[in-house]
Design an enzyme around this catalytic site. Structure first.
Site, short mmCIF file in Angstrom:
data_model
loop_
_atom_site.label_atom_id
_atom_site.label_comp_id
_atom_site.label_asym_id
_atom_site.label_seq_id
_atom_site.Cartn_x
_atom_site.Cartn_y
_atom_site.Cartn_z
N GLU A 198 0.81 -1.22 0.00
CA GLU A 198 0.00 0.00 0.00
C GLU A 198 0.84 1.27 0.00
OE1 GLU A 198 -2.61 -0.04 3.42
OE2 GLU A 198 -1.06 -0.81 4.75
N CYS A 200 -7.32 -6.11 -0.93
CA CYS A 200 -8.29 -5.95 0.15
C CYS A 200 -8.74 -4.51 0.32
CB CYS A 200 -7.73 -6.49 1.46
SG CYS A 200 -6.29 -5.59 2.03
C1 PEP Z 1 -6.06 -0.21 2.30
O1 PEP Z 1 -5.29 0.72 2.58
O2 PEP Z 1 -6.49 -0.43 1.16
C2 PEP Z 1 -6.53 -1.11 3.37
C3 PEP Z 1 -7.22 -2.18 3.09
O3 PEP Z 1 -6.26 -0.77 4.65
P1 PEP Z 1 -6.98 0.38 5.47
O4 PEP Z 1 -8.19 0.81 4.69
O5 PEP Z 1 -7.35 -0.18 6.81
O6 PEP Z 1 -5.94 1.44 5.56
MG MG Z 2 -4.27 0.78 4.43
#
Ligand code: PEP
Ligand code: MG
Length: 606
Positions: free
Chosen positions: A448, A519
């Site tokens: 990410e 995700c």
């Molecule tokens: C994302 O960054 O895409 C992720 C799934 O994590 P979060 O939304 O919890 O930062």
């Molecule tokens: Mg994230």
């Protein structure tokens, strides 16, 4: 504009009008608005329904009492410390809190004009300031600062975080607020909240993610909602399109009642996808997994036929409590998740606090750029004891089913090595204590941060799987704050840069022989599915509400068609062109449902 003019204007807003925001959690809700003061520093000005006036006077007087209490305490402290400090100043302030010109006249203003305390107090403070200004004596004139001080103290008590508790609500309401935190949202399920609308936020903000988890229809980024909607207004909240109808006419009300029924029928029809495999017409199989925030979501995950938990965001264990969760708290939650989803696996992510998720138990210095600050794995590697407790709980839970550990915000190999070193220590400890765990537990990383994409080939050699977090990857790659509604139109998952990043991650993972999941919210958006299949993601992890729709789409395509879409996209230079291409394809496949069912997307500016 003078105050009476403002009051008149607010009253006129009783007419039917529309507010547009971003629909982040589906559902159509018809109900009454309740304005919640959260996170706004500027004093709000609002007109109240008559039945709310007595309650408002009480709220004001309670804030005055609270201010007196605080001042008396401060005075006591000064006397106790025998400080030569100016306790007489506190006396002056206390006297002002008894002052008829300020307190009684504010109460009168609330009663006569049916407006909120903050606004009524501002009118009376202005009046008092004018009197002070006209005094010749310089000393007395300078006492105006006391008026300001007292006014500010009452305001702070009126607007403070603890002044309004949702738990006191007696009837079902739609919350309207400038902003609300993910913690507030988590609390809503237990209270009488049927939907919410906020001025701030974007589709991938954690408040939005939480709303979807709890299946509370929600609209965020409705920039003026908290100014133009008043407590008691009749509202229609359309979480699909992001439209709020304020004080709808009977015709509009009827139209939405019908829409509500059509939607419910559609949802029932989609249920047939529950037990059908997630595969394309020519047999390309992906795994559909669920993202969860709370243990309570497991029954819903099972009902929607997910093949495992692809992301368990454990930071929600930290919200809405004053102390830190213990190893036992972690373990109990993980065990429930792991046993609940068995024989499927549960990917449990280590703490990702920071950014727009904040846990008050861990004191972090205020940061200029929290999204770039001490967040996620960085915080875990600083607060090693908290991290160890979590890793121990994860390992212990692995004896009850299939656990995979996921590390958030990894930006380089050294972080992984450091985690492995700590994990080895935790394993040794458990073995020494004779506590069972899965010795082959898999470790994966979130992709990410753009640097992780660039070195995905190196990272792939270090771990067992990847999970692409597009919410952050898009934020960091395009420099678009994921919670800032004023740039949400630039948050473009189909940006050629993002597609190239995803392609690079998948290639690196597959070359190293590991699976790659997605995700982020992108994985649960109908519009992006043909492209994600063409990019050869192995697993798609999403909010449970998206599962049937996503299966329906991927079962209507061949893998080849998806690949062709990706190939064609790679020759296009702007996100809109790519989006048109995918939309045209989806419209051909689903001429009927396209607008109603698949018409919404992450940046949601339709
Ligand atoms: C994302 O960054 O895409 C992720 C799934 O994590 P979060 O939304 O919890 O930062
Ligand atoms: Mg994230």
């Amino acid at each position: 504009m003078d105050d009476s003019e403002k009051i008149r204007l607010k009253r006129e807003l009783k007419k039917t009008h529309f507010v547009k925001g971003i629909g982040v959690s589906p559902g159509i809700i018809i109900g009454k608005a309740y304005f919640l003061d959260r996170g706004k520093i500027e004093a709000p000005a609002r007109v109240l329904p008559e039945f709310h006036v007595a309650q408002e006077v009480e709220r004001f007087l309670a804030a005055v009492e609270e201010s007196k209490k605080q001042l008396r305490k401060a005075k006591e402290k000064l006397l106790h410390e025998d400080a030569a400090g100016p306790s007489y100043i506190i006396d002056t302030h206390l006297l002002l809190l008894e002052d008829k010109k300020l307190i009684d006249s504010t109460v009168e203003t609330i009663k006569q004009s049916w407006i909120n305390s903050e606004w009524a107090m501002k009118i009376n403070l202005d009046r008092l300031r004018k009197i002070f200004n006209s005094i010749d004596d310089e000393y007395l004139r300078s006492r105006k600062t006391d008026v300001d001080y007292v006014g500010e103290r009452i305001l702070r008590n009126l607007m403070g975080q603890d002044t309004e508790s949702l738990a006191q609500l007696k009837e079902e309401v739609i919350i309207v607020a400038h902003d609300i935190s993910p913690g507030d949202t988590a609390q809503m399920a237990k209270d009488k909240i049927v939907a919410f609308v906020t001025d701030m936020g974007g589709k991938t903000s954690h408040t939005a993610i939480m709303a979807r988890s709890l299946e509370i229809p929600a609209i965020v980024g409705a920039e003026t909602s908290s100014q133009v909607i008043n407590t008691g207004d009749s509202l229609i909240v359309d979480g699909f399109t992001g439209v709020v109808v304020v004080n709808p006419s009977p015709e509009i009300m009827q139209e939405y009642r019908e829409r509500q029924q059509i939607r419910q029928k559609m949802e029932r029809e989609l249920f047939q996808y529950r037990d059908l495999p997630a595969e394309t017409l020519d047999g390309f199989r992906v795994k559909i997994l669920a993202n969860i925030e709370l243990v309570e979501e497991i029954p819903s995950v099972l009902q929607h036929g997910a093949e495992g938990i692809g992301l368990y965001r454990t930071e929600y264990l930290y919200l809405n409590r004053k102390d830190l969760p213990s190893e036992e708290d972690h373990f109990e939650a993980y065990k429930q998740v792991v046993e609940g989803i068995f024989p499927h696996p549960a990917v449990i992510r280590t703490l990702d606090i920071g950014g727009d998720k904040f846990a008050s138990q861990i004191v972090v210095a205020e940061e200029m750029n929290p999204a770039l600050g001490l967040r996620a794995i960085r915080l875990s590697l600083k607060e090693i004891d908290i991290f160890k407790a979590q890793l121990r709980a994860m390992l212990r839970a692995s004896a009850y089913g299939k656990v995979k550990i996921l590390l958030p915000m990894i930006s380089g190999v050294s972080e992984i090595r450091e985690v492995k070193r700590i994990l080895d220590g935790v394993r040794l400890g458990l073995s020494a204590e004779g506590i069972p765990y899965d010795p082959k537990i898999e470790i994966g990383v979130m992709i990410e941060v753009p640097s992780a994409v660039t070195i995905a080939d190196i990272l792939a050699k270090e771990v067992d799987f990847f999970s692409i977090g597009t919410n952050d990857l898009i934020q960091y790659a395009l420099a678009i704050d994921r919670v800032n509604e004023s740039v949400s139109h630039l948050y473009e998952p189909l940006h050629p840069a993002i597609l190239r990043l995803i392609r690079q991650v998948v290639q690196s993972a597959h070359e190293a022989g590991i699976r790659v999941a997605m995700c982020g919210e992108m994985a649960g958006e109908p519009l992006y599915i043909p492209i994600l299949i063409g990019l050869e993601l192995d697993d798609l992890s999403m909010n449970v509400l998206s599962i049937f729709r996503i299966k329906k789409i991927l079962r209507a395509y061949t893998f080849r068609e998806c690949k062709e879409l990706v190939d064609a996209s790679m020759h296009l230079s702007i996100p809109d062109e790519i989006e048109d291409l995918v939309r045209t394809s989806l419209r051909e496949k689903f001429p009927e449902e396209f607008r109603e069912n698949f018409g919404f997307k992450i940046s949601n500016d339709e």
